[in-house]
Design an enzyme around this catalytic site. Structure first.
Site, mmCIF file in Angstrom:
data_model
loop_
_atom_site.group_PDB
_atom_site.id
_atom_site.type_symbol
_atom_site.label_atom_id
_atom_site.label_comp_id
_atom_site.label_asym_id
_atom_site.label_seq_id
_atom_site.Cartn_x
_atom_site.Cartn_y
_atom_site.Cartn_z
ATOM 1 N N LYS A 1 1.814 -1.051 -0.551
ATOM 2 C CA LYS A 1 2.301 -2.221 0.030
ATOM 3 C C LYS A 1 3.434 -2.245 0.589
ATOM 4 O O LYS A 1 4.347 -1.146 0.506
ATOM 5 C CB LYS A 1 2.549 -3.122 -1.452
ATOM 6 C CG LYS A 1 2.752 -4.369 -1.202
ATOM 7 C CD LYS A 1 1.332 -5.280 -1.691
ATOM 8 C CE LYS A 1 1.519 -6.887 -1.710
ATOM 9 N NZ LYS A 1 0.245 -7.190 -1.010
ATOM 10 N N TRP B 1 4.856 7.825 -0.781
ATOM 11 C CA TRP B 1 3.748 7.334 -0.003
ATOM 12 C C TRP B 1 3.956 8.329 1.288
ATOM 13 O O TRP B 1 5.063 8.147 2.042
ATOM 14 C CB TRP B 1 3.515 6.072 0.574
ATOM 15 C CG TRP B 1 2.534 5.661 1.551
ATOM 16 C CD1 TRP B 1 1.279 5.363 1.048
ATOM 17 C CD2 TRP B 1 2.414 5.947 2.681
ATOM 18 N NE1 TRP B 1 0.499 5.257 1.974
ATOM 19 C CE2 TRP B 1 1.049 5.481 3.121
ATOM 20 C CE3 TRP B 1 3.461 6.030 3.891
ATOM 21 C CZ2 TRP B 1 0.725 5.420 4.380
ATOM 22 C CZ3 TRP B 1 2.826 5.961 5.239
ATOM 23 C CH2 TRP B 1 1.531 5.576 5.372
ATOM 24 N N HIS C 1 -23.727 -7.919 21.814
ATOM 25 C CA HIS C 1 -23.181 -6.995 22.916
ATOM 26 C C HIS C 1 -22.877 -5.489 22.321
ATOM 27 O O HIS C 1 -22.212 -4.960 23.183
ATOM 28 C CB HIS C 1 -22.048 -7.708 23.226
ATOM 29 C CG HIS C 1 -22.063 -9.119 24.090
ATOM 30 N ND1 HIS C 1 -22.756 -9.419 25.163
ATOM 31 C CD2 HIS C 1 -21.863 -10.384 23.501
ATOM 32 C CE1 HIS C 1 -22.852 -10.550 25.368
ATOM 33 N NE2 HIS C 1 -22.492 -11.277 24.422
ATOM 34 N N ARG D 1 4.197 0.365 -4.277
ATOM 35 C CA ARG D 1 4.676 0.587 -2.841
ATOM 36 C C ARG D 1 4.431 2.182 -2.379
ATOM 37 O O ARG D 1 4.452 2.475 -1.333
ATOM 38 C CB ARG D 1 6.272 0.523 -2.920
ATOM 39 C CG ARG D 1 6.675 -0.742 -3.199
ATOM 40 C CD ARG D 1 8.052 -0.892 -3.248
ATOM 41 N NE ARG D 1 8.753 -0.447 -2.287
ATOM 42 C CZ ARG D 1 8.970 -1.339 -1.159
ATOM 43 N NH1 ARG D 1 8.842 -2.783 -1.371
ATOM 44 N NH2 ARG D 1 9.549 -1.028 0.171
ATOM 45 N N GLU E 1 -10.950 -10.406 8.247
ATOM 46 C CA GLU E 1 -10.045 -10.343 7.101
ATOM 47 C C GLU E 1 -10.902 -9.820 5.831
ATOM 48 O O GLU E 1 -10.478 -8.982 5.105
ATOM 49 C CB GLU E 1 -9.298 -11.385 6.724
ATOM 50 C CG GLU E 1 -8.740 -11.842 5.336
ATOM 51 C CD GLU E 1 -7.752 -10.725 5.080
ATOM 52 O OE1 GLU E 1 -7.399 -9.821 5.732
ATOM 53 O OE2 GLU E 1 -7.548 -10.531 3.782
ATOM 54 N N ASN F 1 13.483 6.479 1.405
ATOM 55 C CA ASN F 1 12.442 5.918 1.948
ATOM 56 C C ASN F 1 12.456 5.664 3.534
ATOM 57 O O ASN F 1 13.431 5.100 3.597
ATOM 58 C CB ASN F 1 12.339 4.401 1.084
ATOM 59 C CG ASN F 1 11.194 3.585 1.579
ATOM 60 O OD1 ASN F 1 10.432 3.966 2.474
ATOM 61 N ND2 ASN F 1 11.574 2.372 1.131
ATOM 62 N N GLY F 2 11.598 6.017 4.023
ATOM 63 C CA GLY F 2 11.409 5.801 5.307
ATOM 64 C C GLY F 2 11.374 7.206 6.359
ATOM 65 O O GLY F 2 10.661 8.063 5.661
ATOM 66 N N LYS G 1 -10.582 -6.518 3.655
ATOM 67 C CA LYS G 1 -10.653 -6.403 2.149
ATOM 68 C C LYS G 1 -11.490 -5.492 1.509
ATOM 69 O O LYS G 1 -11.267 -4.955 0.644
ATOM 70 C CB LYS G 1 -10.677 -7.959 1.596
ATOM 71 C CG LYS G 1 -9.869 -8.669 0.782
ATOM 72 C CD LYS G 1 -8.230 -8.873 0.974
ATOM 73 C CE LYS G 1 -7.723 -7.966 1.737
ATOM 74 N NZ LYS G 1 -6.351 -8.486 2.055
ATOM 75 N N CYS H 1 6.932 3.665 -0.327
ATOM 76 C CA CYS H 1 7.745 4.319 -1.283
ATOM 77 C C CYS H 1 8.752 3.502 -1.920
ATOM 78 O O CYS H 1 9.188 2.385 -1.493
ATOM 79 C CB CYS H 1 8.795 5.483 -0.593
ATOM 80 S SG CYS H 1 7.903 6.659 0.331
ATOM 81 N N GLU I 1 -11.000 -1.900 2.449
ATOM 82 C CA GLU I 1 -9.603 -1.130 1.773
ATOM 83 C C GLU I 1 -9.675 -1.012 0.222
ATOM 84 O O GLU I 1 -8.952 0.053 -0.339
ATOM 85 C CB GLU I 1 -8.335 -1.855 2.327
ATOM 86 C CG GLU I 1 -8.220 -3.153 1.385
ATOM 87 C CD GLU I 1 -6.965 -3.897 2.019
ATOM 88 O OE1 GLU I 1 -5.906 -3.254 2.538
ATOM 89 O OE2 GLU I 1 -6.751 -4.957 2.132
#
Ligand code: F6R
Length: 591
Positions: A586, A76, A492, A28, A469, A102-103, A473, A2, A476
């Site tokens: 983000k 968000w 395995h 955000r 990683e 925000n939160g 990338k 947010c 996402e």
């Protein structure tokens, strides 16, 4: 998570200033947005929408009179679906008090019940709306008192802004989510992040946890939420440039930030020797050293674990920050916890650091945002100086963090100069690698695999976290299911997923594991996989080859960059916006 932004000043286009600032914070959170503007006639105009803010040009025509004070929010979603009703700002039923948040207010359910019994009418499913009603209930005591009373009842993490019809004031408070005050001439901005007001001012003041600020035309007064005591703040000049936070000639921030890696490492290389040695000493004297982070920062931490082992023969144990509670019980005052974070505001990492602080352990943070909460609660910080990273998927911050860890591991082995030389050479090879022909080659590979269901990525040694990683990338931003594995783990279980044509990226740097990873590539190929080799040398098993510079202990850097480009190209070819992947944001400031 947010974005929130406010303007208070002499300009009478507050709504549009906030609109512009919110666009810079859209990374955000971007599922819905809204703005509340206090008009000259005293009334508050609210506009909110589902979707991205990017296309909206102006709100001024909708206002009945000019406005010098406005607050905005890009969301968000946490509590309540993505609807116009749930978008912020939220107001009490008479539109007298308006807030953005925000939160998460953890005790919102019981407060909402109490407010409903008190005849308050709710118009959203959010936790946030309770704050507007709580303030409105006590407005006969004045806005400031009513705000303080309301906030004292809330549990959880938050950054909030509030305005009201009766008084010409902007109030902001924080507990756990960032808020920065920008100060211009007779003008104040309040934002979750600096880029929102960078075009107007670089003079800032940081609101710390458990603090509030009341802004009027006469200035900003900071105070403690708990004691009510006034707090003096220092004005700090920040050194980010406006252009660094803009896309410029690039179509997306993600590719701009990938290309910036030609330069970002040079700033890291210049990290002061004394600082690196001091932290290296702290690590070598510790009884236990952990390295933590979330998501990509967690994979960087994992890469760091390999770097310390291989370069300095030192065990620094990696833990995902959200699971650090497992190890926190073993911390002592002689322990060190190294936190990796771009934003410095990730809630899970901050929670882990709280555990470390409680145990008296020393905290070192490797962050991009030097003014962040993480940086401010740490005993030592190593800023990576990558400049603002706006794309949700981290790229330039990732390699800058790996570079700092490479230096720190070398400092721990008393060979810092060697580390610097290595990074200087690596920078040269990155410069050579990042040319248009290289990008075109990766685009054509992306074109050939863009319609697949699954992609595998494998690596051994330090290339194992690099594989994870790379997979992160790709999934996402392209939404193709991609998994990263250690080459040795394939047989395995994961090899069961391989069938004809499944693209398998094989990270094969020039290191001790090269033969083994090429054998794993053969095993995949024997089962029909299409092999994309990422390696300094071509091999018979590769169907496609992405050439990489051989960079010894900096191989993680030179081998992740082409895979960042592959992820970007896959996203663009599949017509997704790589800067704003679905469901993500983000800076994840909720747990
Ligand atoms: C993925 C990504 C995230 C972040 C994670 C931690 O590309 O960027 O996984 O790495 O949310 O964020 P920071 O580094 O801000 O703590």
């Amino acid at each position: 998570m947010c974005g929130i932004f406010a303007y208070f000043g002499p300009k009478e286009k507050a709504a549009d200033i906030v609109l512009k600032g919110l666009k810079k914070l859209e990374y955000r959170g971007y599922d819905s947005w809204g703005i509340a503007a206090k008009q000259k006639d005293g009334r508050i105009y609210i506009e909110k929408h589902v979707g991205k803010i990017s296309e909206v040009i102006s709100l001024e025509d909708s206002l009945t009179s000019p406005s010098h004070l406005a607050i905005g929010h890009s969301r968000w979603a946490t509590h309540g679906g993505v609807t116009q009703f749930n978008a912020h700002p939220h107001a009490d039923e008479n539109n007298k008090v308006v807030i953005v948040h925000n939160g998460i207010f953890e005790n919102y359910a019981e407060l909402k019940q109490e407010l409903i019994e008190d005849a308050c009418l709710f118009s959203s499913e959010t936790d946030s709306e309770v704050l507007a009603h709580l303030i409105a209930k006590n407005m006969d005591e004045g806005f400031e008192k009513a705000f303080q009373k309301a906030i004292s009842r809330l549990k959880g993490r938050y950054a909030v802004l509030a305005i009201c019809e009766d008084e010409d004031k902007l109030i902001a408070a924080r507990r756990g989510s960032p808020l920065i005050i920008g100060q211009g001439e007779d003008t104040y901005f309040v934002a979750s992040d600096v880029p929102a007001f960078l075009a107007y001012t670089k003079e800032v003041m940081y609101l710390d946890d458990e603090q509030m600020v009341v802004i009027t035309k006469d200035g900003a007064t900071f105070s403690s939420l708990e004691s009510g005591k006034t707090i003096k703040k220092r004005l700090i000049s920040i050194d980010w440039e406006v252009e660094e936070a803009e896309k410029g000639e690039y179509p997306h921030f993600m590719i701009k930030e990938i290309m910036e890696q030609k330069d970002t490492l040079s700033r890291t290389i210049n990290t002061a020797e004394a600082k690196l040695n001091e932290i290296a000493k702290l690590i070598s004297r510790s009884d236990r050293a952990y390295i933590i982070g979330c998501g990509t920062a967690g994979y960087v931490a994992h890469i760091g674990e390999y770097l310390f082992a291989e370069i300095a023969n030192k065990e620094v144990i990696m833990r995902p920050a959200s699971e650090f509670h497992l190890s926190a019980r073993f911390l002592t005052e002689q322990s060190v916890v190294i936190a990796i974070s771009q934003s410095g505001e990730t809630a899970d990492t901050l929670e882990a650091l709280k555990l470390a602080m409680n145990a008296g352990a020393k905290i070192v943070s490797i962050v991009n945002v030097e003014s962040s909460t993480m940086a401010r609660i740490s005993d030592k910080i190593l800023p990576i100086k990558a400049g603002p990273e706006k794309a949700v998927a981290s790229t330039k911050a990732t390699t800058a963090q790996i570079a700092i860890l490479t230096l720190l591991a070398h400092a721990s082995a008393n060979k810092l100069d060697e580390g610097r030389q290595l990074l200087i050479q690596t920078m040269g090879s990155i410069n050579d690698m990042l040319n248009p022909r290289y990008e075109d080659h990766i685009t054509s590979i992306a074109g050939n695999i863009m319609n697949v269901q699954d992609i595998m990525v494998i690596g051994r040694g330090i290339s194992h976290p690099v594989a994870m990683e790379a997979a992160m990338k790709m999934k996402e931003v392209s939404y193709i299911h991609t998994e990263g594995f250690a080459g040795g783990e394939l047989k395995h279980g994961p090899i069961a997923l391989i069938e004809e044509g499944v693209p398998s990226v094989v990270i094969a740097p020039d290191d001790n594991f090269k033969n083994e990873i090429l054998s794993n590539a053969m095993e995949l190929k024997a089962r029909g996989a299409l092999i994309i080799g990422v390696s300094p040398e071509n091999a018979e098993v590769f169907d496609y080859w992405i050439k990489t510079p051989s960079a010894k202990h900096a191989n993680a850097i030179t081998h992740i960059i082409p895979l960042q480009i592959l992820a970007y190209k896959l996203a663009v070819l599949r017509q997704h916006n790589p800067d704003m992947p679905r469901n993500l944001a983000k800076s994840v400031t909720v747990k």
